[in-house]
Write a protein that holds these residues in place. Structure first.
Motif, PDB file in Angstrom:
ATOM      1  N   TYR A  73       0.825  -1.201   0.000  1.00 20.52           N
ATOM      2  CA  TYR A  73       0.000   0.000   0.000  1.00 20.52           C
ATOM      3  C   TYR A  73       0.862   1.254   0.000  1.00 20.52           C
ATOM      4  CZ  TYR A  73      -3.608  -3.362   1.060  1.00 20.52           C
ATOM      5  OH  TYR A  73      -4.459  -4.429   0.998  1.00 20.52           O
ATOM      6  N   ALA A  74       0.444   2.234  -0.790  1.00 20.79           N
ATOM      7  CA  ALA A  74       1.224   3.461  -0.953  1.00 20.79           C
ATOM      8  C   ALA A  74       0.998   4.459   0.177  1.00 20.79           C
ATOM      9  CB  ALA A  74       0.881   4.113  -2.289  1.00 20.79           C
ATOM     10  N   GLY A  75      -0.066   4.335   0.925  1.00 19.29           N
ATOM     11  CA  GLY A  75      -0.338   5.305   1.972  1.00 19.29           C
ATOM     12  C   GLY A  75      -1.453   4.845   2.877  1.00 19.29           C
ATOM     13  N   VAL A  76      -1.854   5.740   3.765  1.00 14.74           N
ATOM     14  CA  VAL A  76      -2.908   5.463   4.726  1.00 14.74           C
ATOM     15  C   VAL A  76      -4.123   6.302   4.377  1.00 14.74           C
ATOM     16  CG1 VAL A  76      -3.579   5.664   7.150  1.00 14.74           C
ATOM     17  CG2 VAL A  76      -1.266   4.917   6.549  1.00 14.74           C
ATOM     18  N   ARG A  77      -5.283   5.652   4.323  1.00 13.65           N
ATOM     19  CA  ARG A  77      -6.526   6.356   4.057  1.00 13.65           C
ATOM     20  C   ARG A  77      -7.603   5.746   4.933  1.00 13.65           C
ATOM     21  NH1 ARG A  77     -10.979   5.158   1.286  1.00 13.65           N
ATOM     22  NH2 ARG A  77     -10.092   3.295   0.362  1.00 13.65           N
ATOM     23  N   ARG A  78      -8.326   6.605   5.623  1.00 11.01           N
ATOM     24  CA  ARG A  78      -9.431   6.108   6.441  1.00 11.01           C
ATOM     25  C   ARG A  78     -10.629   5.851   5.530  1.00 11.01           C
ATOM     26  NH1 ARG A  78      -7.579  10.495  10.022  1.00 11.01           N
ATOM     27  NH2 ARG A  78      -6.567   9.526  11.799  1.00 11.01           N
ATOM     28  N   PRO A  79     -11.263   4.686   5.676  1.00 14.47           N
ATOM     29  CA  PRO A  79     -12.416   4.395   4.830  1.00 14.47           C
ATOM     30  C   PRO A  79     -13.641   5.203   5.240  1.00 14.47           C
ATOM     31  CG  PRO A  79     -12.085   2.644   6.414  1.00 14.47           C
ATOM     32  CD  PRO A  79     -10.933   3.602   6.581  1.00 14.47           C
ATOM     33  N   ALA A  80     -14.521   5.404   4.300  1.00 17.44           N
ATOM     34  CA  ALA A  80     -15.803   6.049   4.610  1.00 17.44           C
ATOM     35  C   ALA A  80     -16.607   5.106   5.499  1.00 17.44           C
ATOM     36  CB  ALA A  80     -16.565   6.340   3.327  1.00 17.44           C
ATOM     37  N   PRO A 108      -8.856  -6.512  22.045  1.00 19.57           N
ATOM     38  CA  PRO A 108      -7.771  -5.870  22.781  1.00 19.57           C
ATOM     39  C   PRO A 108      -8.110  -4.406  23.052  1.00 19.57           C
ATOM     40  CG  PRO A 108      -7.075  -6.427  20.547  1.00 19.57           C
ATOM     41  CD  PRO A 108      -8.474  -6.915  20.710  1.00 19.57           C
ATOM     42  N   ALA A 109      -7.532  -3.876  24.095  1.00 23.01           N
ATOM     43  CA  ALA A 109      -7.766  -2.474  24.442  1.00 23.01           C
ATOM     44  C   ALA A 109      -7.443  -1.589  23.243  1.00 23.01           C
ATOM     45  CB  ALA A 109      -6.895  -2.093  25.630  1.00 23.01           C
ATOM     46  N   GLY A 110      -8.304  -0.660  22.957  1.00 24.10           N
ATOM     47  CA  GLY A 110      -8.081   0.270  21.852  1.00 24.10           C
ATOM     48  C   GLY A 110      -8.759  -0.118  20.561  1.00 24.10           C
ATOM     49  N   LEU A 111      -9.029  -1.394  20.340  1.00 21.40           N
ATOM     50  CA  LEU A 111      -9.592  -1.807  19.051  1.00 21.40           C
ATOM     51  C   LEU A 111     -11.006  -1.284  18.842  1.00 21.40           C
ATOM     52  CD1 LEU A 111      -9.123  -3.210  16.409  1.00 21.40           C
ATOM     53  CD2 LEU A 111      -9.793  -5.358  17.458  1.00 21.40           C
ATOM     54  N   ALA A 112     -11.829  -1.269  19.888  1.00 24.30           N
ATOM     55  CA  ALA A 112     -13.184  -0.735  19.746  1.00 24.30           C
ATOM     56  C   ALA A 112     -13.138   0.736  19.337  1.00 24.30           C
ATOM     57  CB  ALA A 112     -13.974  -0.909  21.028  1.00 24.30           C
ATOM     58  N   ALA A 113     -12.189   1.491  19.891  1.00 26.23           N
ATOM     59  CA  ALA A 113     -12.043   2.900  19.513  1.00 26.23           C
ATOM     60  C   ALA A 113     -11.597   3.037  18.065  1.00 26.23           C
ATOM     61  CB  ALA A 113     -11.042   3.595  20.435  1.00 26.23           C
ATOM     62  N   LEU A 114     -10.746   2.118  17.610  1.00 23.56           N
ATOM     63  CA  LEU A 114     -10.255   2.179  16.230  1.00 23.56           C
ATOM     64  C   LEU A 114     -11.365   1.888  15.227  1.00 23.56           C
ATOM     65  CD1 LEU A 114      -7.763   2.498  14.375  1.00 23.56           C
ATOM     66  CD2 LEU A 114      -7.457   0.029  14.557  1.00 23.56           C
ATOM     67  N   ILE A 115     -12.260   0.951  15.548  1.00 18.90           N
ATOM     68  CA  ILE A 115     -13.294   0.581  14.589  1.00 18.90           C
ATOM     69  C   ILE A 115     -14.568   1.408  14.721  1.00 18.90           C
ATOM     70  CG2 ILE A 115     -12.390  -1.747  14.283  1.00 18.90           C
ATOM     71  CD1 ILE A 115     -14.559  -2.795  16.129  1.00 18.90           C
ATOM     72  N   ALA A 116     -14.718   2.157  15.811  1.00 19.12           N
ATOM     73  CA  ALA A 116     -15.941   2.948  16.018  1.00 19.12           C
ATOM     74  C   ALA A 116     -16.252   3.891  14.853  1.00 19.12           C
ATOM     75  CB  ALA A 116     -15.862   3.724  17.325  1.00 19.12           C
ATOM     76  N   PRO A 117     -15.280   4.588  14.265  1.00 19.32           N
ATOM     77  CA  PRO A 117     -15.613   5.494  13.159  1.00 19.32           C
ATOM     78  C   PRO A 117     -16.019   4.792  11.861  1.00 19.32           C
ATOM     79  CG  PRO A 117     -13.516   6.109  14.168  1.00 19.32           C
ATOM     80  CD  PRO A 117     -13.906   4.773  14.714  1.00 19.32           C
ATOM     81  N   LEU A 118     -15.974   3.467  11.834  1.00 17.66           N
ATOM     82  CA  LEU A 118     -16.300   2.742  10.613  1.00 17.66           C
ATOM     83  C   LEU A 118     -17.797   2.582  10.367  1.00 17.66           C
ATOM     84  CD1 LEU A 118     -13.574  -0.046  10.737  1.00 17.66           C
ATOM     85  CD2 LEU A 118     -13.543   2.122   9.472  1.00 17.66           C
ATOM     86  N   ALA A 119     -18.624   3.040  11.324  1.00 17.70           N
ATOM     87  CA  ALA A 119     -20.073   2.951  11.159  1.00 17.70           C
ATOM     88  C   ALA A 119     -20.727   4.233  11.664  1.00 17.70           C
ATOM     89  CB  ALA A 119     -20.627   1.752  11.924  1.00 17.70           C
ATOM     90  N   GLU A 120     -21.716   4.697  10.916  1.00 17.44           N
ATOM     91  CA  GLU A 120     -22.445   5.893  11.338  1.00 17.44           C
ATOM     92  C   GLU A 120     -23.409   5.571  12.478  1.00 17.44           C
ATOM     93  OE1 GLU A 120     -24.225   7.167   7.702  1.00 17.44           O
ATOM     94  OE2 GLU A 120     -22.368   8.053   6.970  1.00 17.44           O
ATOM     95  N   GLU A 121     -23.963   4.373  12.463  1.00 17.78           N
ATOM     96  CA  GLU A 121     -24.886   3.918  13.508  1.00 17.78           C
ATOM     97  C   GLU A 121     -24.378   2.580  14.014  1.00 17.78           C
ATOM     98  OE1 GLU A 121     -29.360   2.114  13.593  1.00 17.78           O
ATOM     99  OE2 GLU A 121     -29.067   3.920  12.403  1.00 17.78           O
TER     100      GLU A 121
END
Length: 96
Positions: free
Chosen positions: A44-51, A65-78
């Motif tokens: 991969y050429a870079g980092v991009r956050r998915p919509a 693991p600690a932190g993973l829920a915070a990392l995936i939270a922005p992946l869903a609007e609801e």
């Protein structure tokens, strides 16, 4: 990363950095995952956050693991399921 405190700090930095260079990946002491992270860096050429998707479901937050829920939270609007807590209001919205 397989240290929970280091991973949580890396996730927090990733979510607040407007232009992160890397994505924190929980490897949990698995050498195969460490190798995969190294290979991905060459693909991969870079980092991009998915919509975000419209909905997300988390069923077993205790197994994450600690932190993973915070990392995936922005992946869903609801979010639904017993494992979601509202994302921190200090975190920026995901970039498209």
């Amino acid at each position: 990363m397989d240290d929970p405190a280091t991973y949580t700090a890396a996730v927090e930095q990733f979510l607040t950095d407007p232009s992160p260079a890397t994505v924190p990946v929980w490897t949990g002491g698995r050498p195969d995952l460490v190798a995969s992270v190294g290979r991905a860096a060459t693909v991969y050429a870079g980092v991009r956050r998915p919509a975000p998707h419209a909905r997300g479901v988390l069923l077993s937050p205790g197994s994450l693991p600690a932190g993973l829920a915070a990392l995936i939270a922005p992946l869903a609007e609801e979010r639904t399921g017993s494992g979601w807590t509202p994302p921190s209001p200090e975190l920026p919205p995901p970039r498209a």
